[in-house]
Design an enzyme around this catalytic site. Structure first.
Site, short mmCIF file in Angstrom:
data_model
loop_
_atom_site.label_atom_id
_atom_site.label_comp_id
_atom_site.label_asym_id
_atom_site.label_seq_id
_atom_site.Cartn_x
_atom_site.Cartn_y
_atom_site.Cartn_z
CD GLU A 91 47.81 26.20 40.35
OE1 GLU A 91 48.18 25.58 39.36
OE2 GLU A 91 47.83 27.56 40.39
CB CYS A 104 49.03 32.95 47.91
SG CYS A 104 47.46 33.36 47.24
CB CYS A 111 36.59 31.57 40.98
SG CYS A 111 35.87 33.08 41.83
CB CYS A 115 37.27 38.43 37.44
SG CYS A 115 36.51 38.91 39.13
CB CYS A 118 40.97 36.31 37.21
SG CYS A 118 41.39 35.02 38.43
CD GLU A 160 34.74 36.45 46.69
OE1 GLU A 160 35.71 37.21 46.04
OE2 GLU A 160 34.86 36.86 48.14
CB SER A 191 41.78 38.87 48.63
OG SER A 191 41.69 39.73 47.52
CB CYS A 333 47.95 38.05 41.48
SG CYS A 333 47.99 38.77 42.93
N1 SAH Z 1 38.45 36.36 44.67
C1 SAH Z 1 39.38 36.93 45.59
C2 SAH Z 1 40.65 36.46 45.68
C3 SAH Z 1 41.31 35.87 44.52
S1 SAH Z 1 42.06 37.06 43.23
C4 SAH Z 1 39.44 38.49 44.97
O1 SAH Z 1 38.80 38.91 43.75
O2 SAH Z 1 39.96 39.32 45.34
C5 SAH Z 1 43.52 37.65 44.19
C6 SAH Z 1 43.87 38.97 43.56
O3 SAH Z 1 44.23 38.72 42.11
C7 SAH Z 1 42.79 39.98 43.32
O4 SAH Z 1 43.16 41.29 43.78
C8 SAH Z 1 42.49 39.90 41.79
O5 SAH Z 1 42.31 41.27 41.22
C9 SAH Z 1 44.05 39.71 41.24
N2 SAH Z 1 44.19 39.25 39.91
C10 SAH Z 1 43.38 38.37 39.08
N3 SAH Z 1 43.89 38.18 38.03
C11 SAH Z 1 45.19 38.70 37.83
C12 SAH Z 1 46.03 38.90 36.82
N4 SAH Z 1 46.06 38.20 35.66
N5 SAH Z 1 47.17 39.54 37.02
C13 SAH Z 1 47.15 40.32 38.23
N6 SAH Z 1 46.47 40.29 39.18
C14 SAH Z 1 45.25 39.27 39.13
#
Ligand code: SAH
Length: 342
Positions: A91, A104, A111, A115, A118, A160, A191, A333
């Site tokens: 996406e 974006c 990934c 986390c 996410c 990532e 990021s 995000c």
């Molecule tokens: N892997 C990278 C980039 C992808 S995530 C990273 O971790 O930075 C991009 C951003 O979205 C990150 O800052 C992450 O913390 C945030 N994110 C992930 N899930 C989210 C959610 N459910 N709500 C808000 N932000 C979220």
């Protein structure tokens, strides 16, 4: 498979053309057709001889992902579901904001970093994107925007980016090269969840870009619960690495902090965060947790958010509250998961 031109830096294209028995200056002409005129069909490159056009057609392609679906949010944010040549799905999201248009992009299919909060993490990891699969998202966005200008690129989509280090770095070189996309380094943000060895490596390449780090808690035990990567690359080490990164690069680092109700916005969280960031020249970008189905978290109330943000204002760093965009279409995000809505 024919080589994708969007995978090549100008020097590499020159080399290939010389091997084909062509003159060096042809590279500039081809790049101009692609990056200034947005031509993706060699037969339309009329300043080249017919023989060269045929030769190029046989050797190269300028493939861009197919749009499988596209949804537009009430706030203008547009989410694209794209298919790659092997049918993998990713996406990308275009976020308009006044005169700015931010893209974006994804760096991996899925990934591996798991986390807990996410949506992409729930997909697991399939594969890294090739360089051209990264640059071609940008190419596609430019075509989609038409008369409007793409102003910013953020690697905040699926994946990532620093786990796909080589391809991401090469893609950024192509994005910045003046014969290619010609993006200013200030307008490209990578990021990361905090892959320490790759942050150090990046610092030493001399490549200019903006770095954002997803912090989400400055308390080691809590961060480990949210982000398993923190067990391998703990907060203290991360901070040392970032201070070193900052010395070697021109831009301030941004810390991203997803606010989760009853989890990381209490008094002890504020105290730890102020201590962690207090002596780094940085920016802090807070965002509320966007709902992801089946995950046991909640978004804080407006009052809780306000309270948390105002307690951050003692920081000398710039603190911004990033409004979630595209919530209604699951494009915000952490909501990218190539399934819902489509
Ligand atoms: N892997 C990278 C980039 C992808 S995530 C990273 O971790 O930075 C991009 C951003 O979205 C990150 O800052 C992450 O913390 C945030 N994110 C992930 N899930 C989210 C959610 N459910 N709500 C808000 N932000 C979220």
């Amino acid at each position: 498979m024919r080589k994708n031109v969007l995978d090549l830096l100008p020097d590499e294209l020159v080399q290939h053309l010389l091997e084909l028995g062509e003159k060096e200056y042809r590279a500039k002409q081809i790049l101009n057709w692609i990056y200034s005129k947005h031509t993706i069909d060699f037969s339309e490159m009329t300043s080249l001889s017919e023989t060269l056009r045929v030769k190029l057609q046989e050797t190269y392609q300028i493939g861009i992902p197919k749009i499988l679906n596209k949804v537009v949010s009430v706030d203008g944010t547009t989410k694209y579901l794209l298919t790659l040549q092997d049918e993998s799905k990713i996406e990308m999201v275009i976020i308009p904001n006044g005169k700015k248009n931010t893209l974006c992009i994804s760096s991996q299919v899925g990934c591996a970093r798991q986390c807990e909060f996410c949506a992409t993490a729930k997909l697991g990891f399939t594969r890294n994107l090739d360089t051209y699969e990264i640059t071609s998202q940008v190419f596609l966005a430019i075509i989609e925007l038409g008369e409007e200008k793409l102003t910013n690129i953020v690697f905040m989509g699926m994946g990532e980016p620093l786990d796909n280090y080589e391809n991401v770095v090469k893609a950024i070189r192509i994005l910045q090269h003046d014969l290619c996309f010609n993006f200013s380094p200030r307008r490209i943000t990578v990021s990361t969840s905090g892959v320490i060895p790759q942050i150090s490596k990046l610092a030493d390449t001399g490549l200019k870009l903006k770095l954002a780090v997803s912090l989400n808690s400055a308390i080691q035990s809590k961060r480990e619960l949210l982000m398993p990567i923190s067990k391998v690359y703990p907060l203290t080490e991360l901070k040392k690495t970032l201070i070193d990164f900052r010395k070697k690069t021109p831009y301030r680092i941004t810390f991203e902090y997803v606010m989760i109700k009853d989890f990381n916005i209490g008094r002890e969280d504020v105290k730890a965060l102020l201590k962690y960031l207090g002596d780094i020249s940085c920016k802090l970008n807070v965002i509320k947790w966007n709902k992801v189905e089946d995950l046991p978290y909640e978004t804080p109330s407006a009052i809780e958010i306000d309270k948390f943000i105002s307690s951050m204002n003692v920081l000398s760093s710039a603190v911004t509250f990033r409004k979630s965009r595209g919530i209604d279409i699951d494009a915000a995000c952490g909501q990218l998961a190539t399934k819902n809505i489509f």
